[in-house]
Design an enzyme around this catalytic site. Structure first.
Site, PDB file in Angstrom:
ATOM      1  N   ASP A 133      -9.705  91.016 -30.449  1.00 37.14           N
ATOM      2  CA  ASP A 133     -11.120  91.189 -30.083  1.00 37.14           C
ATOM      3  C   ASP A 133     -11.952  89.932 -30.332  1.00 37.14           C
ATOM      4  O   ASP A 133     -13.164  89.933 -30.092  1.00 37.14           O
ATOM      5  CB  ASP A 133     -11.723  92.384 -30.840  1.00 37.14           C
ATOM      6  CG  ASP A 133     -11.675  92.202 -32.353  1.00 37.14           C
ATOM      7  OD1 ASP A 133     -11.202  91.124 -32.797  1.00 37.14           O
ATOM      8  OD2 ASP A 133     -12.091  93.110 -33.084  1.00 37.14           O
ATOM      9  N   ASP A 167      -6.399  78.239 -42.863  1.00 35.41           N
ATOM     10  CA  ASP A 167      -6.135  79.633 -42.479  1.00 35.41           C
ATOM     11  C   ASP A 167      -5.675  80.504 -43.647  1.00 35.41           C
ATOM     12  O   ASP A 167      -4.506  80.813 -43.805  1.00 35.41           O
ATOM     13  CB  ASP A 167      -5.146  79.699 -41.297  1.00 35.41           C
ATOM     14  CG  ASP A 167      -5.844  79.351 -39.992  1.00 35.41           C
ATOM     15  OD1 ASP A 167      -7.060  79.085 -40.023  1.00 35.41           O
ATOM     16  OD2 ASP A 167      -5.186  79.353 -38.937  1.00 35.41           O
ATOM     17  N   ARG A 192     -10.205  83.402 -31.753  1.00 40.99           N
ATOM     18  CA  ARG A 192     -11.458  83.964 -32.312  1.00 40.99           C
ATOM     19  C   ARG A 192     -12.237  82.863 -33.003  1.00 40.99           C
ATOM     20  O   ARG A 192     -12.931  83.085 -33.982  1.00 40.99           O
ATOM     21  CB  ARG A 192     -11.154  85.088 -33.296  1.00 40.99           C
ATOM     22  CG  ARG A 192     -10.151  84.640 -34.329  1.00 40.99           C
ATOM     23  CD  ARG A 192     -10.119  85.514 -35.497  1.00 40.99           C
ATOM     24  NE  ARG A 192      -8.927  85.158 -36.258  1.00 40.99           N
ATOM     25  CZ  ARG A 192      -8.623  85.650 -37.407  1.00 40.99           C
ATOM     26  NH1 ARG A 192      -9.409  86.532 -37.956  1.00 40.99           N
ATOM     27  NH2 ARG A 192      -7.541  85.303 -38.037  1.00 40.99           N
ATOM     28  N   ASP A 229       1.458  76.881 -36.848  1.00 39.53           N
ATOM     29  CA  ASP A 229       0.070  76.803 -36.370  1.00 39.53           C
ATOM     30  C   ASP A 229      -0.911  76.877 -37.533  1.00 39.53           C
ATOM     31  O   ASP A 229      -2.121  76.759 -37.327  1.00 39.53           O
ATOM     32  CB  ASP A 229      -0.218  77.908 -35.342  1.00 39.53           C
ATOM     33  CG  ASP A 229       0.143  79.287 -35.847  1.00 39.53           C
ATOM     34  OD1 ASP A 229       1.311  79.492 -36.224  1.00 39.53           O
ATOM     35  OD2 ASP A 229      -0.730  80.167 -35.880  1.00 39.53           O
ATOM     36  N   ASN A 230      -0.412  77.080 -38.740  1.00 39.79           N
ATOM     37  CA  ASN A 230      -1.286  77.105 -39.915  1.00 39.79           C
ATOM     38  C   ASN A 230      -1.008  75.920 -40.824  1.00 39.79           C
ATOM     39  O   ASN A 230      -1.261  75.985 -42.033  1.00 39.79           O
ATOM     40  CB  ASN A 230      -1.096  78.410 -40.688  1.00 39.79           C
ATOM     41  CG  ASN A 230      -1.633  79.609 -39.912  1.00 39.79           C
ATOM     42  OD1 ASN A 230      -2.494  79.460 -39.042  1.00 39.79           O
ATOM     43  ND2 ASN A 230      -1.118  80.785 -40.202  1.00 39.79           N
ATOM     44  N   LYS A 233     -15.392  80.900 -37.039  1.00 37.80           N
ATOM     45  CA  LYS A 233     -14.238  81.796 -36.984  1.00 37.80           C
ATOM     46  C   LYS A 233     -14.789  83.218 -36.943  1.00 37.80           C
ATOM     47  O   LYS A 233     -15.546  83.602 -37.833  1.00 37.80           O
ATOM     48  CB  LYS A 233     -13.372  81.568 -38.231  1.00 37.80           C
ATOM     49  CG  LYS A 233     -11.993  82.153 -38.142  1.00 37.80           C
ATOM     50  CD  LYS A 233     -11.143  81.638 -39.286  1.00 37.80           C
ATOM     51  CE  LYS A 233      -9.836  82.416 -39.391  1.00 37.80           C
ATOM     52  NZ  LYS A 233      -9.032  81.962 -40.517  1.00 37.80           N
ATOM     53  N   GLY A 256      -3.603  79.301 -29.761  1.00 36.15           N
ATOM     54  CA  GLY A 256      -4.948  78.753 -29.499  1.00 36.15           C
ATOM     55  C   GLY A 256      -6.021  79.511 -30.254  1.00 36.15           C
ATOM     56  O   GLY A 256      -5.762  80.520 -30.916  1.00 36.15           O
ATOM     57  N   ARG A 268     -16.763  77.094 -40.729  1.00 36.02           N
ATOM     58  CA  ARG A 268     -15.728  76.345 -41.444  1.00 36.02           C
ATOM     59  C   ARG A 268     -15.830  74.849 -41.161  1.00 36.02           C
ATOM     60  O   ARG A 268     -16.128  74.444 -40.041  1.00 36.02           O
ATOM     61  CB  ARG A 268     -14.376  76.881 -41.004  1.00 36.02           C
ATOM     62  CG  ARG A 268     -13.195  76.228 -41.628  1.00 36.02           C
ATOM     63  CD  ARG A 268     -11.984  77.130 -41.574  1.00 36.02           C
ATOM     64  NE  ARG A 268     -11.282  77.050 -40.307  1.00 36.02           N
ATOM     65  CZ  ARG A 268     -10.151  77.687 -40.069  1.00 36.02           C
ATOM     66  NH1 ARG A 268      -9.623  78.481 -40.987  1.00 36.02           N
ATOM     67  NH2 ARG A 268      -9.544  77.581 -38.915  1.00 36.02           N
TER      68      ARG A 268
HETATM   69  P1  AMP Z   1      -4.119  83.458 -37.801  1.00 35.28           P
HETATM   70  O1  AMP Z   1      -3.541  84.711 -38.302  1.00 35.28           O
HETATM   71  O2  AMP Z   1      -5.566  83.292 -38.139  1.00 35.28           O
HETATM   72  O3  AMP Z   1      -3.347  82.248 -38.145  1.00 35.28           O
HETATM   73  O4  AMP Z   1      -4.092  83.600 -36.196  1.00 35.28           O
HETATM   74  C1  AMP Z   1      -2.937  83.527 -35.391  1.00 35.28           C
HETATM   75  C2  AMP Z   1      -3.342  83.578 -33.940  1.00 35.28           C
HETATM   76  O5  AMP Z   1      -3.897  84.843 -33.619  1.00 35.28           O
HETATM   77  C3  AMP Z   1      -4.396  82.553 -33.542  1.00 35.28           C
HETATM   78  O6  AMP Z   1      -4.148  82.141 -32.225  1.00 35.28           O
HETATM   79  C4  AMP Z   1      -5.673  83.354 -33.636  1.00 35.28           C
HETATM   80  O7  AMP Z   1      -6.689  82.820 -32.834  1.00 35.28           O
HETATM   81  C5  AMP Z   1      -5.224  84.709 -33.120  1.00 35.28           C
HETATM   82  N1  AMP Z   1      -6.063  85.800 -33.631  1.00 35.28           N
HETATM   83  C6  AMP Z   1      -6.079  86.304 -34.877  1.00 35.28           C
HETATM   84  N2  AMP Z   1      -6.961  87.314 -34.973  1.00 35.28           N
HETATM   85  C7  AMP Z   1      -7.544  87.450 -33.756  1.00 35.28           C
HETATM   86  C8  AMP Z   1      -8.539  88.314 -33.209  1.00 35.28           C
HETATM   87  N3  AMP Z   1      -9.128  89.259 -33.936  1.00 35.28           N
HETATM   88  N4  AMP Z   1      -8.858  88.157 -31.909  1.00 35.28           N
HETATM   89  C9  AMP Z   1      -8.265  87.209 -31.157  1.00 35.28           C
HETATM   90  N5  AMP Z   1      -7.318  86.382 -31.615  1.00 35.28           N
HETATM   91  C10 AMP Z   1      -6.957  86.487 -32.891  1.00 35.28           C
HETATM   92 MG    MG Z   2      -3.961  80.417 -37.841  1.00 31.28          MG
END
Ligand code: AMP
Ligand code: MG
Length: 494
Positions: free
Chosen positions: A125, A262, A93, A252-253, A113, A90, A176
């Site tokens: 965070d 992403d 961030r 998820d990407n 984002k 989900g 975005r």
């Molecule tokens: P991503 O690497 O952007 O594809 O993110 C994978 C998952 O990790 C997603 O659910 C993001 O919302 C979560 N996520 C990545 N970085 C953070 C962060 N700094 N704080 C909270 N969730 C994160």
């Molecule tokens: Mg992602």
């Protein structure tokens, strides 16, 4: 004075059932400042840059001013990360601020984002550091200018906070734009919970939003799968044409709309290596350059699994049908890849034997460690000057006789076409970019920006808008890295 800012929002995703999201506002950031606003994109979306540049507008972009017609939310999804299923990810961030209908009539999400914690933040965070925000800004806009389906960057903002990554770094938000943020993982979330009704609602929503032409078909869910397979086959072929490695092709990407999404540890290759991977978290090369079509098929199979109950009541029939649909990926990918690569050689309608010409070139590039972008860019020079010296010196061993032999075959193939040399050269220049966002330049932009100097970032953001034009002020961005400048690894920075 009351704010004159008006943005015509719609919130179609927000009218889906309650368990598709959590309605919530972004966290209020202490001191929002605009780093860069994408004015051309503002125009396309009917937004007024002069309003968005004012503090009111910046506060709107950063989620501090929520307009009365906005219903912000965080979306839920699941996903296979490096092959392992995670039942709930989900927007950890990110916040969907709402949807805008652009001048082209297309509905698009406006998403922040890096806008703070949500119930999906897990241990994170909810923030983004400046580096990943600038990287996504540059790379997504470069992809768009190269004509490759992608989410876009409307703005980059500083939040006024410091976030802790490798050390303290400035916090930032990427604003975005996307055709939607629905991922294969969104389907997996409901399928894993056995909620077939919700999968159906989601599938119908995606059909209405992205593929309305199949809305009334009796086999619309099979056709939905086939549409996404086709979009992704084309997308991956386009990526590979420009030497792009996504780096984290988790389910998820991967979007249902067929847009690239992403941009984490992604990279454009410098020297050609078919098995190149840059990502520090991709130790086994799962997402390496050459493996991208295989991974796409793997991900699309996960999507197909979620759709089985909608495809046919009888599981065996549904599986048979889904397998048939998935079998189309490889021929679709190969056909598009051949078209893309043929065009990079100046060949408009490649025939079967051209595949060998392309593969032989890639083999020479691999052995010769030549720069991916420049090897293609310099083809037009050969045609115009009848001189190949500049081109063969891109290879580690310019005396390799196979290079001249290959050039002869290539020139013979071009002569078989009815076009003039100048015509082909012009097409080549409009196909093979002069500027791609090279890793070492992006790293330089980021490190200078962290020190407060945004000039190089802004100049690169300008340069990548016209990737095919050779302008003297952008010459340094077209050059491959020197030995000591080569970036060997890229990081998520999350
Ligand atoms: P991503 O690497 O952007 O594809 O993110 C994978 C998952 O990790 C997603 O659910 C993001 O919302 C979560 N996520 C990545 N970085 C953070 C962060 N700094 N704080 C909270 N969730 C994160
Ligand atoms: Mg992602």
């Amino acid at each position: 004075m009351k704010s004159a800012l008006f943005v015509d929002f719609d919130n179609s995703f927000g009218s889906l059932p309650d368990d598709f999201f959590v309605k919530m506002n972004p966290e209020i950031m202490p001191d929002l400042k605009l780093i860069r606003l994408n004015k051309t994109l503002c125009d396309d979306l009917g937004l007024k840059p002069h309003q968005l540049e004012k503090q009111d507008g910046v506060n709107f972009l950063g989620g501090k001013n929520i307009l009365s017609n906005q219903k912000p939310l965080a979306q839920v999804y699941a996903g296979h990360q490096f092959g392992n299923f995670v039942p709930q990810l989900g927007d950890g961030r990110a916040i969907l601020l709402g949807e805008l209908i652009g001048k082209d009539g297309i509905r698009r999400d406006l998403q922040l984002k890096g806008s703070g914690r949500t119930p999906f933040s897990r241990m994170g965070d909810g923030r983004s550091g400046l580096g990943p925000v600038l990287r996504e800004y540059i790379v997504s806009e470069a992809m768009s200018a190269l004509g490759i389906p992608t989410t876009r960057a409307l703005a980059a903002l500083l939040t006024g906070e410091r976030v802790v990554r490798e050390g303290p770094v400035p916090g930032a938000i990427l604003v975005r734009i996307a055709k939607s943020h629905i991922r294969i993982g969104t389907f997996e979330y409901f399928a894993h919970r056995g909620e077939v009704g919700k999968v159906k609602i989601l599938a119908n929503y995606v059909i209405d939003r992205h593929y309305p032409e199949i809305k009334d078909k009796v086999d619309k869910y099979t056709q939905l799968l086939e549409k996404v397979i086709e979009k992704q086959a084309i997308l991956i072929a386009e990526w590979m044409g420009v030497g792009f490695i996504h780096g984290v092709m988790n389910t998820d990407n991967m979007t249902l709309s067929g847009e690239t999404i992403d941009f984490g540890p992604c990279a454009f290759m410098d020297h050609f290596n078919i098995d190149k991977s840059y990502s520090s978290i991709d130790a086994h090369g799962r997402y390496r350059f050459s493996n991208q079509p295989h991974i796409a098929t793997w991900n699309l199979s996960r999507l197909a699994e979620t759709l089985l109950p909608l495809i046919d009541d009888k599981q065996t029939n549904a599986i048979k049908q889904a397998e048939k649909s998935l079998d189309a990926f490889v021929p679709l990918f190969t056909a598009h890849w051949t078209k893309v690569m043929g065009k990079k050689l100046g060949i408009e309608n490649p025939i079967e034997s051209d595949k060998l010409l392309i593969e032989n070139l890639l083999n020479l590039m691999q052995v010769g460690n030549s720069d991916y972008t420049l090897t293609f860019r310099k083809f037009s020079n050969i045609l115009r000057s009848n001189d190949h010296k500049d081109w063969i010196t891109l290879f580690q061993d310019p005396n390799n006789p196979k290079l001249l032999r290959w050039l002869k075959q290539w020139e013979k193939r071009l002569r078989s076409m009815s076009s003039s040399k100048e015509h082909i050269a012009k097409n080549l220049d409009a196909t093979n970019p002069y500027i791609i966002p090279r890793n070492h330049i992006i790293e330089l932009c980021i490190s200078e920006a962290i020190r407060g100097d945004l000039s190089r970032f802004n100049q690169l953001a300008q340069g990548i808008k016209t990737p095919y034009l050779e302008k003297p002020e952008f010459e340094s961005y077209s050059k491959p890295p020197e030995e000591n400048e080569i970036v060997h690894q890229t990081f998520c920075g999350t």
